[in-house]
Scaffold this motif. Structure first.
Motif, PDB file in Angstrom:
ATOM      1  N   LEU A 132       0.848  -1.182   0.000  1.00  0.00           N
ATOM      2  CA  LEU A 132       0.000   0.000   0.000  1.00  0.00           C
ATOM      3  C   LEU A 132       0.887   1.237   0.000  1.00  0.00           C
ATOM      4  CD1 LEU A 132      -2.929   1.048   0.166  1.00  0.00           C
ATOM      5  CD2 LEU A 132      -2.663   1.079   2.662  1.00  0.00           C
ATOM      6  N   ALA A 133       0.695   2.101  -1.002  1.00  0.00           N
ATOM      7  CA  ALA A 133       1.505   3.307  -1.136  1.00  0.00           C
ATOM      8  C   ALA A 133       0.731   4.503  -0.599  1.00  0.00           C
ATOM      9  CB  ALA A 133       1.882   3.532  -2.597  1.00  0.00           C
ATOM     10  N   HIS A 134       1.331   5.205   0.356  1.00  0.00           N
ATOM     11  CA  HIS A 134       0.763   6.434   0.902  1.00  0.00           C
ATOM     12  C   HIS A 134       1.394   7.595   0.133  1.00  0.00           C
ATOM     13  CE1 HIS A 134      -0.912   4.123   4.235  1.00  0.00           C
ATOM     14  NE2 HIS A 134       0.272   3.538   4.348  1.00  0.00           N
ATOM     15  N   ILE A 135       0.577   8.271  -0.679  1.00  0.00           N
ATOM     16  CA  ILE A 135       1.096   9.242  -1.639  1.00  0.00           C
ATOM     17  C   ILE A 135       0.743  10.653  -1.187  1.00  0.00           C
ATOM     18  CG2 ILE A 135       1.051   9.967  -4.058  1.00  0.00           C
ATOM     19  CD1 ILE A 135       0.281   7.095  -4.771  1.00  0.00           C
ATOM     20  N   MET A 136       1.719  11.558  -1.294  1.00  0.00           N
ATOM     21  CA  MET A 136       1.504  12.931  -0.837  1.00  0.00           C
ATOM     22  C   MET A 136       2.342  13.900  -1.647  1.00  0.00           C
ATOM     23  SD  MET A 136       3.667  12.485   2.681  1.00  0.00           S
ATOM     24  CE  MET A 136       3.170  10.753   2.748  1.00  0.00           C
ATOM     25  N   VAL A 137       1.976  15.182  -1.547  1.00  0.00           N
ATOM     26  CA  VAL A 137       2.773  16.274  -2.091  1.00  0.00           C
ATOM     27  C   VAL A 137       3.199  17.134  -0.915  1.00  0.00           C
ATOM     28  CG1 VAL A 137       2.880  18.223  -3.687  1.00  0.00           C
ATOM     29  CG2 VAL A 137       1.424  16.244  -4.220  1.00  0.00           C
ATOM     30  N   LEU A 138       4.509  17.388  -0.805  1.00  0.00           N
ATOM     31  CA  LEU A 138       5.046  18.224   0.263  1.00  0.00           C
ATOM     32  C   LEU A 138       5.408  19.583  -0.321  1.00  0.00           C
ATOM     33  CD1 LEU A 138       7.456  15.674   2.012  1.00  0.00           C
ATOM     34  CD2 LEU A 138       5.020  16.065   2.442  1.00  0.00           C
ATOM     35  N   HIS A 139       4.814  20.640   0.207  1.00  0.00           N
ATOM     36  CA  HIS A 139       5.105  22.001  -0.227  1.00  0.00           C
ATOM     37  C   HIS A 139       6.022  22.626   0.823  1.00  0.00           C
ATOM     38  CE1 HIS A 139       2.049  21.738  -3.366  1.00  0.00           C
ATOM     39  NE2 HIS A 139       1.223  21.245  -2.467  1.00  0.00           N
ATOM     40  N   LEU A 140       7.285  22.784   0.497  1.00  0.00           N
ATOM     41  CA  LEU A 140       8.284  23.176   1.483  1.00  0.00           C
ATOM     42  C   LEU A 140       8.434  24.686   1.564  1.00  0.00           C
ATOM     43  CD1 LEU A 140      11.189  20.641   0.883  1.00  0.00           C
ATOM     44  CD2 LEU A 140       8.978  20.310   2.030  1.00  0.00           C
ATOM     45  N   GLY A 141       8.514  25.167   2.827  1.00  0.00           N
ATOM     46  CA  GLY A 141       9.012  26.497   3.098  1.00  0.00           C
ATOM     47  C   GLY A 141      10.519  26.368   3.310  1.00  0.00           C
ATOM     48  N   PRO A 142      11.039  26.922   4.382  1.00  0.00           N
ATOM     49  CA  PRO A 142      12.477  26.774   4.649  1.00  0.00           C
ATOM     50  C   PRO A 142      12.853  25.312   4.885  1.00  0.00           C
ATOM     51  CG  PRO A 142      11.512  28.530   5.987  1.00  0.00           C
ATOM     52  CD  PRO A 142      10.364  27.788   5.368  1.00  0.00           C
ATOM     53  N   PHE A 143      14.039  24.941   4.445  1.00  0.00           N
ATOM     54  CA  PHE A 143      14.554  23.602   4.741  1.00  0.00           C
ATOM     55  C   PHE A 143      16.065  23.665   4.832  1.00  0.00           C
ATOM     56  CE2 PHE A 143      14.261  23.832   0.094  1.00  0.00           C
ATOM     57  CZ  PHE A 143      15.495  23.362  -0.317  1.00  0.00           C
ATOM     58  N   THR A 144      16.620  22.667   5.488  1.00  0.00           N
ATOM     59  CA  THR A 144      18.066  22.558   5.618  1.00  0.00           C
ATOM     60  C   THR A 144      18.538  21.332   4.865  1.00  0.00           C
ATOM     61  OG1 THR A 144      17.838  21.330   7.697  1.00  0.00           O
ATOM     62  CG2 THR A 144      18.079  23.732   7.854  1.00  0.00           C
ATOM     63  N   ARG A 145      19.851  21.219   4.717  1.00  0.00           N
ATOM     64  CA  ARG A 145      20.454  20.066   4.054  1.00  0.00           C
ATOM     65  C   ARG A 145      21.351  19.335   5.023  1.00  0.00           C
ATOM     66  NH1 ARG A 145      19.832  20.388  -1.611  1.00  0.00           N
ATOM     67  NH2 ARG A 145      20.623  18.256  -1.541  1.00  0.00           N
ATOM     68  N   GLU A 146      21.328  18.007   4.958  1.00  0.00           N
ATOM     69  CA  GLU A 146      22.234  17.189   5.763  1.00  0.00           C
ATOM     70  C   GLU A 146      22.798  16.080   4.884  1.00  0.00           C
ATOM     71  OE1 GLU A 146      19.305  13.853   7.762  1.00  0.00           O
ATOM     72  OE2 GLU A 146      19.692  15.676   8.918  1.00  0.00           O
ATOM     73  N   ALA A 147      23.763  15.342   5.412  1.00  0.00           N
ATOM     74  CA  ALA A 147      24.365  14.252   4.652  1.00  0.00           C
ATOM     75  C   ALA A 147      23.324  13.171   4.367  1.00  0.00           C
ATOM     76  CB  ALA A 147      25.539  13.660   5.421  1.00  0.00           C
ATOM     77  N   ARG A 148      23.385  12.594   3.171  1.00  0.00           N
ATOM     78  CA  ARG A 148      22.475  11.509   2.809  1.00  0.00           C
ATOM     79  C   ARG A 148      22.952  10.202   3.439  1.00  0.00           C
ATOM     80  NH1 ARG A 148      22.370  11.708  -3.553  1.00  0.00           N
ATOM     81  NH2 ARG A 148      24.610  11.848  -3.182  1.00  0.00           N
ATOM     82  N   HIS A 149      21.998   9.296   3.657  1.00  0.00           N
ATOM     83  CA  HIS A 149      22.313   8.005   4.272  1.00  0.00           C
ATOM     84  C   HIS A 149      21.655   6.895   3.456  1.00  0.00           C
ATOM     85  CE1 HIS A 149      23.968  10.008   7.826  1.00  0.00           C
ATOM     86  NE2 HIS A 149      22.909  10.807   7.792  1.00  0.00           N
TER      87      HIS A 149
END
Length: 224
Positions: free
Chosen positions: A154-171
């Motif tokens: 079951l896929a829970h599907i959404m659209v995220l509308h971002l205001g400010p965001f930060t970046r971090e290292a990917r894992h």
């Protein structure tokens, strides 16, 4: 209550129409699992070989055989940076289609994990993007089975509308290799994306943008 009643009325009308083509199976009676044997167990999913009984309108039983791929639920998200009106797209190898396929951030949910928590965890792991949850808007598109004839994923599907965001290292997992980039809507709409769950999110956003343009609005309604 009104919407529930309206949906029930629609379902009853639809069922009456479909009943006219019935071959005798009573689809108001739940299916009965006669037997189920796990025939394959892997790291991500397992497969059950099942015998299922359907009941006809005279009470008789009719057995059918199915193999069902049992899979954890997943999250799929179209990510929109409202400050630049750009969208996050990914590319990675997909064994099912044997392609380095374009797609959207997505991933499996952990047992008991909240849907939005899972989405934000996967987003951070795959892309390094960490939104400010207090200014982020979420359009919950819906919950859809990837292929309900053969899997319970079951896929829970959404659209995220971002205001400010930060970046971090990917894992990434040891066998996971994902690229990501921000692109304008025109490029996203023109990109060949073959994953159906991703396309559901994109089509939902296309409709939102069309309505916003026609109503002279340029930003989505935010739901914190």
């Amino acid at each position: 209550m009104f919407n529930h009643d309206k949906n029930e009325q629609l379902r009853h009308r639809l069922d009456r129409s479909l009943d006219k083509s019935s071959d005798g199976i009573d689809m108001d009676v739940p299916a009965e699992v006669v037997s189920s044997t796990t025939v394959y167990t892997g790291r991500i999913f397992h497969v059950d070989d099942m015998t299922i009984a359907l009941t006809d309108k005279k009470g008789g039983k009719h057995e059918i055989s199915r193999q069902v791929l049992r899979h954890a639920p997943c999250v799929v998200m179209l990510v929109h940076d409202m400050s630049t009106d750009r969208y996050l797209v990914e590319r990675e190898y997909r064994a099912g289609s044997d392609m380095f396929a374009y797609g959207l951030p997505a991933g499996l949910m952990d047992e008991g994990e909240d849907i939005l928590d899972a989405a934000l965890r996967e987003l951070a792991e795959e892309t390094g993007v960490v939104p400010d949850r207090h200014t982020m808007g979420v359009d919950y598109v819906g919950d859809f089975y990837s292929s309900e004839g053969m899997t319970d994923e079951l896929a829970h599907i959404m659209v995220l509308h971002l205001g400010p965001f930060t970046r971090e290292a990917r894992h990434f997992d040891p066998d996971e290799h994902v690229e990501s980039a921000w692109i304008p809507w025109s490029d996203l709409a023109a990109t060949r994306i073959t994953a159906s769950n991703s396309m559901i999110a994109i089509q939902h956003e296309a409709l939102r943008r069309l309505i916003a343009r026609n109503s002279d609005k340029d930003k989505p309604t935010l739901f914190s």
